[in-house]
Write a protein that holds these residues in place. Structure first.
Motif, PDB file in Angstrom:
ATOM      1  N   GLU A  26       0.858  -1.232  -0.031  1.00  0.00           N
ATOM      2  CA  GLU A  26       0.162  -0.088  -0.208  1.00  0.00           C
ATOM      3  C   GLU A  26       0.815   1.217   0.009  1.00  0.00           C
ATOM      4  O   GLU A  26       0.640   2.381  -0.740  1.00  0.00           O
ATOM      5  CB  GLU A  26      -1.053  -0.048   1.178  1.00  0.00           C
ATOM      6  CG  GLU A  26      -1.857   1.099   1.250  1.00  0.00           C
ATOM      7  CD  GLU A  26      -2.914   1.213   0.102  1.00  0.00           C
ATOM      8  OE1 GLU A  26      -3.438   2.269  -0.141  1.00  0.00           O
ATOM      9  OE2 GLU A  26      -3.254   0.088  -0.207  1.00  0.00           O
ATOM     10  N   ARG A  30       1.208   4.305  -2.807  1.00  0.00           N
ATOM     11  CA  ARG A  30       1.055   5.658  -2.709  1.00  0.00           C
ATOM     12  C   ARG A  30       2.389   6.597  -3.101  1.00  0.00           C
ATOM     13  O   ARG A  30       2.381   7.898  -2.661  1.00  0.00           O
ATOM     14  CB  ARG A  30       0.536   5.839  -1.550  1.00  0.00           C
ATOM     15  CG  ARG A  30      -0.651   5.131  -1.055  1.00  0.00           C
ATOM     16  CD  ARG A  30      -1.379   5.567   0.264  1.00  0.00           C
ATOM     17  NE  ARG A  30      -2.520   4.680   0.635  1.00  0.00           N
ATOM     18  CZ  ARG A  30      -3.253   4.979   1.647  1.00  0.00           C
ATOM     19  NH1 ARG A  30      -3.123   6.218   2.350  1.00  0.00           N
ATOM     20  NH2 ARG A  30      -4.126   4.181   2.155  1.00  0.00           N
ATOM     21  N   GLN A 216      -4.815  -0.259   4.411  1.00  0.00           N
ATOM     22  CA  GLN A 216      -4.980   1.168   3.989  1.00  0.00           C
ATOM     23  C   GLN A 216      -5.261   2.023   5.029  1.00  0.00           C
ATOM     24  O   GLN A 216      -4.790   3.267   5.287  1.00  0.00           O
ATOM     25  CB  GLN A 216      -6.487   1.128   3.300  1.00  0.00           C
ATOM     26  CG  GLN A 216      -6.341   0.426   1.773  1.00  0.00           C
ATOM     27  CD  GLN A 216      -6.703  -1.118   2.013  1.00  0.00           C
ATOM     28  OE1 GLN A 216      -6.836  -1.766   3.042  1.00  0.00           O
ATOM     29  NE2 GLN A 216      -6.311  -1.683   0.850  1.00  0.00           N
ATOM     30  N   ASP A 220      -2.881   5.037   5.911  1.00  0.00           N
ATOM     31  CA  ASP A 220      -3.447   6.540   6.289  1.00  0.00           C
ATOM     32  C   ASP A 220      -3.029   7.243   7.633  1.00  0.00           C
ATOM     33  O   ASP A 220      -2.668   8.346   7.383  1.00  0.00           O
ATOM     34  CB  ASP A 220      -4.938   6.644   6.360  1.00  0.00           C
ATOM     35  CG  ASP A 220      -5.705   6.116   5.062  1.00  0.00           C
ATOM     36  OD1 ASP A 220      -5.149   6.249   3.989  1.00  0.00           O
ATOM     37  OD2 ASP A 220      -7.057   5.924   5.440  1.00  0.00           O
TER      38      ASP A 220
END
Length: 231
Positions: A26, A30, A216, A220
């Motif tokens: 992940e 990003r 996720q 974050d």
């Protein structure tokens, strides 16, 4: 991507660096191209902190240091190096000076405490047939089975190793609580988080293995730490 810090990930008991697999993927999606995952020996807090410091010293530039489970104690002990800009705790221990993970666990014993068993050599294991329900009840059975079979047992005495100088007293902190955690009592997580005066606390409806089941949301939180401590 060159302006992003290096993300250094520190695993806990009963797993290795590969426990971060979903978070690593992940982060990469990003745009993070500088990711490292420490492989700790789980032989003592001093050994694990020194292994982590060695990796931190190899990084040229700022580091956001992330710890899961016992890895939180490791980043607490090792996170005082000047290139560490933030500490992120993922369902993790965050001992104060003179405290150990074992001492904290005794205050509110976790639900799966009885599923941890020592072997004749002094290593602590989660019983294989209890691993899914204890550590990762929100993962698919096959995923939990692989974790159970490949678990990395700590030396039992490591549970009693005390933190000396907690880095969270001098570094900005973010914390994720797993509300369905059976390896660290959620109330212990909340208490440890509160006393660190974190920039942010999030609660996830997750097992102890939130890094695998909710990558996720974990990323974050890491990204919030990046944004608030980068330039």
């Amino acid at each position: 991507m060159t302006d992003k810090p290096t993300i250094v990930l520190v695993h806990g008991f009963w797993g290795g660096a590969a426990h971060w697999a979903n978070v690593i993927v992940e982060l990469n999606k990003r745009g993070y191209d500088k990711i490292r995952a420490v492989e700790n020996p789980l032989t003592s807090l001093a050994d694990d902190a020194e292994r982590t410091r060695k990796m931190l010293r190899q990084v040229d530039g700022p580091v956001v240091l992330v710890g899961h489970s016992y890895g939180g104690a490791v980043i607490t002990e090792a996170g005082d190096l000047p290139n560490v800009t933030a500490l992120v705790y993922i369902a993790a221990f965050a001992p104060d000076a003179g405290e150990s993970p074992g001492q904290i666990s005794q205050e509110h014993p976790p639900a799966a405490f009885d599923n941890i068993a020592p072997d004749s050599d002094g290593y602590l294991w989660i019983k294989q047939d209890k691993f899914h329900e204890s550590f990762a009840q929100d993962l698919a059975p096959d995923e939990a089975l692989v974790m159970a079979v490949t678990q990395k047992a700590p030396v039992g005495s490591t549970f009693g190793d005390n933190v000396t100088a907690p880095a969270w007293r001098n570094k900005p902190v973010w914390y994720q609580v797993s509300t369905q955690d059976r390896m660290i009592h959620p109330d212990n997580e909340r208490r440890m988080a509160e006393r660190m005066n974190p920039r942010k606390v999030i609660e996830l409806d997750a097992s102890h293995a939130s890094l695998a089941s909710q990558p996720q949301a974990v990323v974050d939180l890491i990204e919030e730490a990046v944004r608030e401590t980068s330039g």
